[in-house]
Design a protein around this motif. Structure first.
Motif, PDB file in Angstrom:
ATOM      1  N   ARG A  52       0.839  -1.094   0.060  1.00 44.88           N
ATOM      2  CA  ARG A  52       0.089   0.051  -0.064  1.00 44.88           C
ATOM      3  C   ARG A  52       0.786   1.138  -0.012  1.00 44.88           C
ATOM      4  NH1 ARG A  52      -4.802  -1.673   4.400  1.00 44.88           N
ATOM      5  NH2 ARG A  52      -5.762  -3.090   3.248  1.00 44.88           N
ATOM      6  N   LEU A  53       2.023   1.198   0.665  1.00 47.07           N
ATOM      7  CA  LEU A  53       2.836   2.458   0.740  1.00 47.07           C
ATOM      8  C   LEU A  53       3.469   2.869  -0.561  1.00 47.07           C
ATOM      9  CD1 LEU A  53       4.302   2.070   4.312  1.00 47.07           C
ATOM     10  CD2 LEU A  53       2.506   3.400   3.750  1.00 47.07           C
ATOM     11  N   LEU A  54       3.561   1.542  -1.320  1.00 44.88           N
ATOM     12  CA  LEU A  54       4.507   1.792  -2.364  1.00 44.88           C
ATOM     13  C   LEU A  54       3.497   2.218  -3.620  1.00 44.88           C
ATOM     14  CD1 LEU A  54       7.134  -1.426  -2.449  1.00 44.88           C
ATOM     15  CD2 LEU A  54       7.498   0.965  -2.032  1.00 44.88           C
ATOM     16  N   GLN A  55       2.073   2.162  -3.465  1.00 45.60           N
ATOM     17  CA  GLN A  55       1.218   2.747  -4.189  1.00 45.60           C
ATOM     18  C   GLN A  55       1.326   4.295  -4.366  1.00 45.60           C
ATOM     19  OE1 GLN A  55      -2.424   0.969  -3.247  1.00 45.60           O
ATOM     20  NE2 GLN A  55      -2.138  -0.859  -4.467  1.00 45.60           N
ATOM     21  N   ASN A  56       1.770   4.925  -3.382  1.00 50.48           N
ATOM     22  CA  ASN A  56       1.825   6.222  -3.173  1.00 50.48           C
ATOM     23  C   ASN A  56       3.461   6.946  -3.424  1.00 50.48           C
ATOM     24  OD1 ASN A  56       1.977   9.073  -1.805  1.00 50.48           O
ATOM     25  ND2 ASN A  56       0.032   8.530  -0.538  1.00 50.48           N
ATOM     26  N   PRO A  57       3.738   7.510  -4.319  1.00 50.64           N
ATOM     27  CA  PRO A  57       5.090   8.177  -4.682  1.00 50.64           C
ATOM     28  C   PRO A  57       5.754   8.876  -3.486  1.00 50.64           C
ATOM     29  CG  PRO A  57       3.625   8.456  -6.616  1.00 50.64           C
ATOM     30  CD  PRO A  57       2.560   7.940  -5.493  1.00 50.64           C
TER      31      PRO A  57
END
Length: 461
Positions: free
Chosen positions: A217-222
């Motif tokens: 989930r964190l890697l979906q947000n730059p």
């Protein structure tokens, strides 16, 4: 490692809790400690059930119980009624710290168990029957894990950014590392981090622990990907991570440290160092100094490098048993996992050796879920399996025969809501006219996997 009260006194003047009041933590812990010592002076130290929702009070209560040498049972406040009843029947506590917001208080049994009171730390884990069990630890087993961690990473102080539940070994050990080494501890709910409401810290000085779904989930947000890339080390455990996720983390230069461990070993006993991860190494890393791992065949013979077998662990951080039964001597602990040690001594996990399902880092045992679904009296037959899921590791799937044609999965889920934790309620529900059982009634799980795969590829609309 120092005792709880010594660590507390060492931190008395330090502003070490980020996002919370450090002095308030100290004050609550000291007050509760004095209360408990007064109670203990009149007899046996009380057994404590601890499920405070507020992190500061949870941690202060935990330290007070440890310092006063009271047996403390760490619990998940979101357990359902059925799970709480198991706990109260097993523990029969003298003191309850916490508030059940959604579930009625279970009935306490009338006849007390004849188990000894002793200064033990009980951490919840699943059991082979799906019953809640408590792995028995002590201050010494938890600090042995801390010592192995600090020696492995060559640290004197550990700063932790904790977004995992404190009642889970993965969250509790982050606190223990910071508390016992006089490091800093930042605590924040994952939802706050996901919405970019992040505490102001210097990430390069901190460790953070994640499960694969959180990393995904964190890697979906730059913006959050950039934030995560600044951490000294990103420990990743709780469930197997899929290759696509690891490659994405490596592409973004996340200093990932895949780990292997469990409640019974007080967190990790193997960790891949970030530099090895970034260089392309894929494994659970080397064994930490406080532990030893051997790979054996079914006859118990130790295998050579690169030979797959049963994983056996010997560690100073090993559980003393499952409450109320303790072992007199520390022995080797054989786990359900299969793996091998490569020529560099790195541990490689290849699969599980039982029906246990791991979803989102939580251990699930089908028998418990099946029993709860059967209790709704809305199914004629039921089997719960785990199917591969790139977000959760495995997705809990119920394959069932409804008693009535108009029985919907939603109706069953509503009945389960207050009986089981949310993560124990199956994600997928597949109705069938019959289940593949042999003449002895044994289910064909391989055939169920095929049924589930075909159904999810071509769902009924």
């Amino acid at each position: 490692m120092e005792r709880p009260l010594d660590c507390l006194n060492n931190l008395a003047q330090n502003d070490w809790l980020i996002g919370y009041n450090s002095r308030q933590f100290n004050q609550i812990a000291q007050e509760l400690y004095l209360e408990l010592t007064q109670i203990s002076a009149c007899g046996t130290p009380p057994k404590i059930i601890l499920f405070e929702r507020e992190p500061l009070r949870f941690l202060a209560s935990f330290i007070a119980a440890c310092a006063a040498k009271c047996p403390v049972f760490i619990c998940n406040p979101d357990w359902g009624t059925q799970e709480w009843q198991q706990v109260f029947d097993l523990v029969q506590p003298d003191i309850i710290w916490g508030e059940l917001l959604h579930s009625p208080t279970p009935q306490l049994p009338h006849s007390p168990l004849t188990t000894p009171h002793c200064p033990l730390i009980m951490i919840p884990t699943g059991g082979s029957s799906g019953q809640i069990k408590f792995a028995i630890h002590t201050w010494e087993t938890l600090t042995a894990s801390v010592q192995g961690f600090t020696e492995y990473f060559q640290l004197k102080q550990v700063n932790s950014f904790c977004i995992l539940p404190l009642y889970h070994v993965s969250g509790l050990m982050q606190f223990m590392r910071s508390f016992t080494t006089a490091g800093k501890l930042a605590i924040q709910p994952f939802k706050a981090v996901e919405s970019s409401q992040i505490l102001n810290i210097k990430q390069s000085e901190f460790f953070i622990s994640l499960v694969p779904t959180q990393l995904q989930r964190l890697l979906q947000n730059p913006e959050l990907t950039e934030w995560l890339s600044q951490f000294n080390t990103v420990l990743l455990g709780g469930a197997p991570a899929w290759n696509e996720l690891l490659e994405k983390a490596r592409f973004h230069h996340i200093r990932l440290a895949p780990t292997y461990g469990m409640t019974e070993t007080a967190s990790q006993i193997a960790t891949l160092k970030p530099d090895d991860f970034l260089s392309g190494k894929i494994s659970s890393g080397q064994i930490l100094p406080h532990a030893k791992v051997t790979i054996c065949n079914q006859q118990g013979e130790i295998l050579n490098s690169n030979q797959i077998g049963n994983i056996t662990i010997h560690t100073q951080s090993l559980t003393l048993g499952y409450y109320p039964i303790t072992r007199e001597n520390q022995t080797d602990f054989q786990v359900d996992d299969l793996g091998f040690l490569d020529a560099q001594g790195h541990l490689n996990i290849v699969g599980r050796n039982s029906d246990k399902i791991i979803t989102g880092g939580e251990n699930i045992y089908p028998a418990e879920i099946e029993s709860a679904i059967q209790a709704t009296q809305m199914v004629a037959d039921i089997c719960v399996i785990g199917i591969p899921d790139k977000h959760w590791g495995q997705a809990l799937t119920a394959i069932y025969i409804p008693k009535q044609p108009n029985t919907s999965a939603l109706k069953i889920q509503i009945l389960l809501k207050n009986k089981l934790s949310k993560f124990k309620i199956p994600k997928y529900w597949i109705p069938q006219q019959n289940l593949p059982r042999n003449s002895q009634g044994k289910i064909n799980r391989q055939q169920l996997q095929q049924i589930a795969t075909e159904f999810l590829q071509n769902p009924i609309t």
